[in-house]
Design an enzyme around this catalytic site. Structure first.
Site, PDB file in Angstrom:
ATOM      1  N   LEU A  13      -7.103  58.611 -33.815  1.00 19.38           N
ATOM      2  CA  LEU A  13      -7.915  59.794 -34.142  1.00 19.38           C
ATOM      3  C   LEU A  13      -8.951  59.453 -35.211  1.00 19.38           C
ATOM      4  O   LEU A  13     -10.101  59.911 -35.137  1.00 19.38           O
ATOM      5  CB  LEU A  13      -7.005  60.935 -34.618  1.00 19.38           C
ATOM      6  CG  LEU A  13      -7.726  62.228 -35.006  1.00 19.38           C
ATOM      7  CD1 LEU A  13      -8.516  62.809 -33.821  1.00 19.38           C
ATOM      8  CD2 LEU A  13      -6.738  63.261 -35.549  1.00 19.38           C
ATOM      9  N   ALA A  62      -0.359  58.755 -40.304  1.00 20.49           N
ATOM     10  CA  ALA A  62       0.975  59.238 -39.927  1.00 20.49           C
ATOM     11  C   ALA A  62       1.819  58.094 -39.407  1.00 20.49           C
ATOM     12  O   ALA A  62       1.302  57.045 -39.015  1.00 20.49           O
ATOM     13  CB  ALA A  62       0.861  60.304 -38.824  1.00 20.49           C
ATOM     14  N   THR A 103       2.088  68.205 -34.363  1.00 19.37           N
ATOM     15  CA  THR A 103       2.434  67.826 -32.992  1.00 19.37           C
ATOM     16  C   THR A 103       3.178  68.914 -32.207  1.00 19.37           C
ATOM     17  O   THR A 103       3.883  69.743 -32.800  1.00 19.37           O
ATOM     18  CB  THR A 103       3.320  66.551 -33.053  1.00 19.37           C
ATOM     19  OG1 THR A 103       3.864  66.284 -31.768  1.00 19.37           O
ATOM     20  CG2 THR A 103       4.489  66.718 -34.018  1.00 19.37           C
ATOM     21  N   TYR A 127      10.904  62.094 -35.325  1.00 13.12           N
ATOM     22  CA  TYR A 127       9.452  62.199 -35.525  1.00 13.12           C
ATOM     23  C   TYR A 127       9.052  63.671 -35.683  1.00 13.12           C
ATOM     24  O   TYR A 127       8.348  64.038 -36.627  1.00 13.12           O
ATOM     25  CB  TYR A 127       8.735  61.554 -34.331  1.00 13.12           C
ATOM     26  CG  TYR A 127       7.257  61.867 -34.235  1.00 13.12           C
ATOM     27  CD1 TYR A 127       6.335  61.261 -35.087  1.00 13.12           C
ATOM     28  CD2 TYR A 127       6.772  62.782 -33.290  1.00 13.12           C
ATOM     29  CE1 TYR A 127       4.983  61.553 -35.006  1.00 13.12           C
ATOM     30  CE2 TYR A 127       5.429  63.080 -33.192  1.00 13.12           C
ATOM     31  CZ  TYR A 127       4.535  62.450 -34.052  1.00 13.12           C
ATOM     32  OH  TYR A 127       3.195  62.757 -33.966  1.00 13.12           O
ATOM     33  N   TRP A 152      -0.032  64.904 -26.787  1.00 13.90           N
ATOM     34  CA  TRP A 152      -0.287  63.796 -25.864  1.00 13.90           C
ATOM     35  C   TRP A 152      -1.685  63.185 -26.092  1.00 13.90           C
ATOM     36  O   TRP A 152      -2.482  63.073 -25.154  1.00 13.90           O
ATOM     37  CB  TRP A 152      -0.155  64.274 -24.423  1.00 13.90           C
ATOM     38  CG  TRP A 152       1.199  64.760 -24.012  1.00 13.90           C
ATOM     39  CD1 TRP A 152       2.222  65.192 -24.822  1.00 13.90           C
ATOM     40  CD2 TRP A 152       1.695  64.884 -22.676  1.00 13.90           C
ATOM     41  NE1 TRP A 152       3.291  65.583 -24.068  1.00 13.90           N
ATOM     42  CE2 TRP A 152       3.007  65.408 -22.752  1.00 13.90           C
ATOM     43  CE3 TRP A 152       1.152  64.623 -21.423  1.00 13.90           C
ATOM     44  CZ2 TRP A 152       3.772  65.654 -21.613  1.00 13.90           C
ATOM     45  CZ3 TRP A 152       1.923  64.877 -20.290  1.00 13.90           C
ATOM     46  CH2 TRP A 152       3.217  65.383 -20.394  1.00 13.90           C
TER      47      TRP A 152
HETATM   48  N1  LIG Z   1      -0.577  60.083 -30.531  1.00 21.14           N
HETATM   49  C1  LIG Z   1      -0.121  61.246 -30.047  1.00 21.14           C
HETATM   50  O1  LIG Z   1       0.229  61.372 -28.869  1.00 21.14           O
HETATM   51  C2  LIG Z   1      -0.033  62.452 -30.962  1.00 21.14           C
HETATM   52  C3  LIG Z   1       0.376  63.679 -30.424  1.00 21.14           C
HETATM   53  C4  LIG Z   1       0.438  64.783 -31.260  1.00 21.14           C
HETATM   54  C5  LIG Z   1       0.098  64.660 -32.598  1.00 21.14           C
HETATM   55  N2  LIG Z   1      -0.282  63.462 -33.095  1.00 21.14           N
HETATM   56  C6  LIG Z   1      -0.647  63.362 -34.514  1.00 21.14           C
HETATM   57  O2  LIG Z   1      -2.036  63.087 -34.571  1.00 21.14           O
HETATM   58  C7  LIG Z   1      -2.339  62.316 -35.736  1.00 21.14           C
HETATM   59  C8  LIG Z   1      -3.162  61.108 -35.354  1.00 21.14           C
HETATM   60  O3  LIG Z   1      -2.402  60.312 -34.460  1.00 21.14           O
HETATM   61  P1  LIG Z   1      -2.958  58.946 -33.856  1.00 21.14           P
HETATM   62  O4  LIG Z   1      -2.634  58.932 -32.419  1.00 21.14           O
HETATM   63  O5  LIG Z   1      -4.359  58.713 -34.320  1.00 21.14           O
HETATM   64  O6  LIG Z   1      -1.970  57.921 -34.598  1.00 21.14           O
HETATM   65  P2  LIG Z   1      -2.184  56.373 -34.906  1.00 21.14           P
HETATM   66  O7  LIG Z   1      -3.134  55.771 -33.956  1.00 21.14           O
HETATM   67  O8  LIG Z   1      -0.810  55.793 -35.038  1.00 21.14           O
HETATM   68  O9  LIG Z   1      -2.897  56.396 -36.325  1.00 21.14           O
HETATM   69  C9  LIG Z   1      -2.206  56.656 -37.517  1.00 21.14           C
HETATM   70  C10 LIG Z   1      -2.801  55.757 -38.579  1.00 21.14           C
HETATM   71  O10 LIG Z   1      -2.155  56.037 -39.820  1.00 21.14           O
HETATM   72  C11 LIG Z   1      -1.930  54.803 -40.457  1.00 21.14           C
HETATM   73  N3  LIG Z   1      -0.885  54.912 -41.460  1.00 21.14           N
HETATM   74  C12 LIG Z   1       0.453  54.794 -41.299  1.00 21.14           C
HETATM   75  N4  LIG Z   1       1.075  54.914 -42.490  1.00 21.14           N
HETATM   76  C13 LIG Z   1       0.097  55.122 -43.410  1.00 21.14           C
HETATM   77  C14 LIG Z   1       0.101  55.298 -44.812  1.00 21.14           C
HETATM   78  N5  LIG Z   1       1.240  55.274 -45.529  1.00 21.14           N
HETATM   79  N6  LIG Z   1      -1.076  55.468 -45.460  1.00 21.14           N
HETATM   80  C15 LIG Z   1      -2.234  55.483 -44.767  1.00 21.14           C
HETATM   81  N7  LIG Z   1      -2.307  55.287 -43.431  1.00 21.14           N
HETATM   82  C16 LIG Z   1      -1.149  55.130 -42.765  1.00 21.14           C
HETATM   83  C17 LIG Z   1      -1.566  53.867 -39.334  1.00 21.14           C
HETATM   84  O11 LIG Z   1      -1.674  52.509 -39.733  1.00 21.14           O
HETATM   85  P3  LIG Z   1      -0.679  51.419 -39.057  1.00 21.14           P
HETATM   86  O12 LIG Z   1      -0.883  51.539 -37.572  1.00 21.14           O
HETATM   87  O13 LIG Z   1      -1.147  50.121 -39.635  1.00 21.14           O
HETATM   88  O14 LIG Z   1       0.708  51.812 -39.472  1.00 21.14           O
HETATM   89  C18 LIG Z   1      -2.604  54.262 -38.284  1.00 21.14           C
HETATM   90  O15 LIG Z   1      -3.806  53.561 -38.494  1.00 21.14           O
HETATM   91  C19 LIG Z   1      -0.985  62.019 -36.386  1.00 21.14           C
HETATM   92  O16 LIG Z   1      -0.742  62.950 -37.402  1.00 21.14           O
HETATM   93  C20 LIG Z   1       0.019  62.229 -35.271  1.00 21.14           C
HETATM   94  O17 LIG Z   1       1.279  62.597 -35.761  1.00 21.14           O
HETATM   95  C21 LIG Z   1      -0.372  62.353 -32.303  1.00 21.14           C
END
Ligand SMILES: NC(=O)c1ccc[n+]([C@@H]2O[C@H](COP(=O)([O-])OP(=O)(O)OC[C@H]3O[C@@H](n4cnc5c(N)ncnc54)[C@H](OP(=O)(O)O)[C@@H]3O)[C@@H](O)[C@H]2O)c1
Length: 287
Positions: A13, A62, A103, A127, A152
């Site tokens: 994101l 996250a 989520t 989670y 998703w």
């Molecule tokens: N993906 C889905 O299907 C989904 C669905 C519903 C809601 N969400 C929510 O949407 C949001 C964005 O998700 P996304 O898909 O973009 O997730 P993502 O690709 O996993 O991105 C999360 C980022 O946060 C970083 N991170 C982890 N721990 C951290 C910390 N302590 N300090 C700073 N950065 C940190 C991660 O780095 P590393 O990778 O190096 O750990 C990664 O770059 C999240 O809140 C997630 O819970 C996601």
């Protein structure tokens, strides 16, 4: 001038927000990856927020590994709950509007019709529990916050279901995908734009919102659409199964009703099939 901090900026994101930022030239953005700003480090947060003067913070950082969270709950809670609590305190102290992403996995999936914001959360996995705790801290601490629950998420960036299907189709692998869960695939580029649109409006309609693409499908339906909608992936081998064993339990039905975001924040939701076409065009069909 609005000055916006985006945490977790190298995630899926975060990268979509970096792309969408070009359409908001009046905003000043500061994008920070985990390496630059670990949100679980309170000293670093305090130092960073004292040095810069932000008007908004979009927290995309996250712990997102749903399967692994089952075996390392401390880590999931440290990032999705405790760090979010600290971030909320810091935003409150500096009068910063906090945008946070949550989520559909806060729900148990038993409702059988789209979830509204007032429905009672009951996560089925670690989670979801950790994300719900993060939501609760923000609601207890902040006055100026937007929590966007989405579902998703996929895009051209990061690790996601869409990219796995494209990769396996290209490698000629046989795919077996489940029909066990129903939800809504959401293009992270659409969510990124929606977040920036709300900032542009100066909305003070703070609170919890649901925002996903429109419509619903199963993981199998999503995979099938990816393969059917792309000229280059048609013909890949896809088989339907009705159960896939995982460590983490998942809600059987987690479609989000986005009416509140459309009515109060004037956001539009594109049907997931339409949005998928755009991602396919950008990532597969023009290669
Ligand atoms: N993906 C889905 O299907 C989904 C669905 C519903 C809601 N969400 C929510 O949407 C949001 C964005 O998700 P996304 O898909 O973009 O997730 P993502 O690709 O996993 O991105 C999360 C980022 O946060 C970083 N991170 C982890 N721990 C951290 C910390 N302590 N300090 C700073 N950065 C940190 C991660 O780095 P590393 O990778 O190096 O750990 C990664 O770059 C999240 O809140 C997630 O819970 C996601």
């Amino acid at each position: 001038m609005k000055k916006i901090l985006v945490t977790g900026a190298n995630g899926q994101l975060g990268r979509c927000i970096q792309d969408a930022a070009a359409d908001f030239p009046d905003f000043e953005f500061v994008f920070v990856s985990k390496e630059k700003l670990d949100i679980s480090n309170q000293d670093l947060l305090t130092e960073f927020f004292t040095r810069h003067h932000f008007s908004h913070c979009i927290n995309t950082a996250a712990y997102t590994n749903v399967e692994k969270a089952e075996s390392e709950p401390e880590k999931a809670f440290a990032i999705n709950a405790v760090a979010v609590e600290n971030l909320a305190e810091t935003c409150k102290q500096h009068n910063i509007v906090l945008f946070h992403i949550s989520t559909d996995y806060v729900f148990d999936g038993k409702k059988g019709s789209p979830y509204i914001e007032e429905d009672k959360p009951r996560p089925l996995n670690v989670y979801g529990e950790s994300k719900l705790k993060g939501e609760e801290y923000i609601q207890q601490i902040c006055d100026k916050y937007f929590i966007f629950r989405t579902s998703w998420l996929y895009s051209q960036y990061g690790h996601n279901f869409y990219k796995s299907i494209v990769r396996m189709a290209r490698e000629g692998k046989r795919m077996t995908i489940t029909t066990e869960q129903t939800g809504t695939p959401t293009n992270a580029n659409d969510l990124a734009r929606a977040l920036l649109q709300v900032i542009a409006q100066d909305s003070e309609e703070y609170g919890v919102y649901h925002y996903s693409n429109a419509g619903e499908t199963t993981w199998y339906g999503f995979a099938e659409a990816i393969l059917q909608q792309s000229e280059k992936l048609k013909g890949a081998s896809l088989e339907k199964i009705n159960h896939y064993t995982t460590f983490a339990a998942r809600p059987a039905y987690s479609v989000l009703d986005c009416g509140k975001a459309c009515n109060r924040l004037y956001l539009k939701t594109i049907h997931w099939r339409e949005s998928l076409k755009l991602v396919l065009k950008r990532t597969v069909d023009n290669l």
